[in-house]
Scaffold this active site. Sequence first.
Site, short mmCIF file in Angstrom:
data_model
loop_
_atom_site.label_atom_id
_atom_site.label_comp_id
_atom_site.label_asym_id
_atom_site.label_seq_id
_atom_site.Cartn_x
_atom_site.Cartn_y
_atom_site.Cartn_z
N ARG A 58 0.81 -1.22 0.00
CA ARG A 58 0.00 0.00 0.00
C ARG A 58 0.85 1.27 0.00
O ARG A 58 0.42 2.34 -0.41
CB ARG A 58 -0.93 -0.01 1.22
CG ARG A 58 -2.05 0.98 1.12
CD ARG A 58 -2.77 1.24 2.46
NE ARG A 58 -3.02 0.08 3.25
CZ ARG A 58 -2.57 -0.07 4.51
NH1 ARG A 58 -1.82 0.86 5.08
NH2 ARG A 58 -2.85 -1.16 5.19
N TYR A 113 -16.31 21.29 -8.98
CA TYR A 113 -16.87 19.99 -9.37
C TYR A 113 -17.95 19.58 -8.35
O TYR A 113 -17.72 19.61 -7.15
CB TYR A 113 -15.71 19.00 -9.37
CG TYR A 113 -15.98 17.59 -9.76
CD1 TYR A 113 -16.43 17.27 -11.02
CD2 TYR A 113 -15.73 16.55 -8.86
CE1 TYR A 113 -16.64 15.94 -11.38
CE2 TYR A 113 -15.94 15.23 -9.21
CZ TYR A 113 -16.40 14.94 -10.47
OH TYR A 113 -16.61 13.63 -10.84
N ASP A 185 -8.13 22.31 -7.49
CA ASP A 185 -8.44 21.18 -8.38
C ASP A 185 -7.93 21.59 -9.76
O ASP A 185 -8.56 22.36 -10.46
CB ASP A 185 -9.95 20.92 -8.38
CG ASP A 185 -10.32 19.68 -9.20
OD1 ASP A 185 -9.53 19.30 -10.10
OD2 ASP A 185 -11.39 19.11 -8.94
N LYS A 210 -8.51 11.93 -16.10
CA LYS A 210 -8.78 12.76 -17.28
C LYS A 210 -7.54 12.82 -18.17
O LYS A 210 -7.24 11.86 -18.85
CB LYS A 210 -9.27 14.14 -16.82
CG LYS A 210 -10.41 14.08 -15.79
CD LYS A 210 -11.76 13.80 -16.41
CE LYS A 210 -12.84 13.43 -15.42
NZ LYS A 210 -13.15 14.42 -14.39
C1 LIG Z 1 -13.70 14.16 -13.09
C2 LIG Z 1 -13.31 15.19 -12.12
C3 LIG Z 1 -13.04 14.87 -10.79
C4 LIG Z 1 -13.25 13.48 -10.25
O1 LIG Z 1 -12.40 12.55 -10.84
P1 LIG Z 1 -12.77 10.97 -10.80
O2 LIG Z 1 -11.47 10.35 -11.17
O3 LIG Z 1 -13.86 10.77 -11.79
O4 LIG Z 1 -13.19 10.66 -9.40
C5 LIG Z 1 -12.63 15.88 -9.95
N1 LIG Z 1 -12.49 17.13 -10.38
C6 LIG Z 1 -12.74 17.50 -11.65
C7 LIG Z 1 -12.58 18.91 -12.07
C8 LIG Z 1 -13.16 16.53 -12.55
O5 LIG Z 1 -13.44 16.88 -13.81
#
Ligand SMILES: *Cc1c(COP(=O)(O)O)cnc(C)c1O
Length: 394
Positions: A58, A113, A185, A210
Amino acid sequence: MDSSHPQEQHAETRLVTSGRDTKAQKGFVNPPVFHGSTVLYPTAEDLHAHRGEFTYGRHGSPTTKAFQETLMALEGPQCAGVGIVPSGLSAISTTLLSVLKTGDHILVCDNVYRPSRNFCNGMLARYGVETTYFDPLIGAGIEKLFKPNTRAVLVEAPGSQSFEMPDIRAIAEVAHARDALVIDDNTWATPLYHRSLEQGVDISMQAATKYIGGHSDIMFGTISANAKAWPMIAEGIRLLGVCAGPDDVFLALRGLRTLSVRLAQHHRSGLDMARWLAGRPEVARVLHPGLETDPGHAIWKRDFTGASGLFSIVLKPAPQQAVDTMLNTLKLFGMGFSWGGFESLAIPFDCDAYRTATKWSPGGPTLRLHIGLESTDDLKADLDRGFAALKAAM
Ligand SMILES: *Cc1c(COP(=O)(O)O)cnc(C)c1O
């Protein structure tokens, strides 16, 4: 993790050269995928002292180390550590649980988000942390929202639906004067186009699901922190027990190696499509901070070195059923939520369903587009067909 960064090299070069140990890999370019839970200790003394480069599945492996070193090199010298978590949302929840405690107050940008809000309103509220949402365009005016117990500010630039651009530098200056942490973020721009840790952000998170993954095939999250915040993040990750599967870490590392060429194309194609859409009679407004006419353009130009392929449009008033007909007509634009892959996407959205600090009245149906790596000629032809179907359905 090695903290020495060859910062004299460009980001594109660091993405290719960092985190590689050719000799340890017996000449192979890429590290193997270590599937592992148990790590054996050579002696009882080592076992007692938990001595060894790797101590437990981990806590990391040569595969995760290669990823962490590469992302650290991209983030720059302010980055004291990179945490690996199973998803982007987990990066957000792990970060907030690591830095907040009962009785604290957090300021959250109204355009973050939506699941970030759900986490604040759900779990943080349950643990006695109070959240106040603020206008994304508040700038230094955020000062009046601080309370003696304000411990952190959460921002997203730009917000990934409405694309308003908060002034992170101005917000960070106020937050640091009040001894609060700034959490960003950074999924939209990635550290390649937004070096947020150099602009006053203490913790920069990414849904690596992403653009870092880049192929719509993994769930993965990262937390990059400066020297002030990293001990809290490292402890939080250990206490919560979060980690990611080795195959996903490997794919995320592979994604980092080609991030610069993919993102450059998303940037070019995104702006090309945004300009084309701005000239369409069916479109009332294009929400893309890279456009000179966008209200967030000056901040984008100051703080970012590029744009990704995600932006929104406001259509001239049309019934939802006509917009649905348009979406059903599109062949190259798929309907799905997770963006950052090689393929184009189009989805309707409604910020007013959840925003609380500000009213967002676009004046027409809104669509969020992700511009993938297809030819923009073909994407324009696809949207042409879609617009024709929209008109025919009205
Ligand atoms: C998709 C997204 C998330 C969450 O990511 P996951 O991997 O789907 O949990 C967080 N912040 C933003 C801006 C996103 O577009």
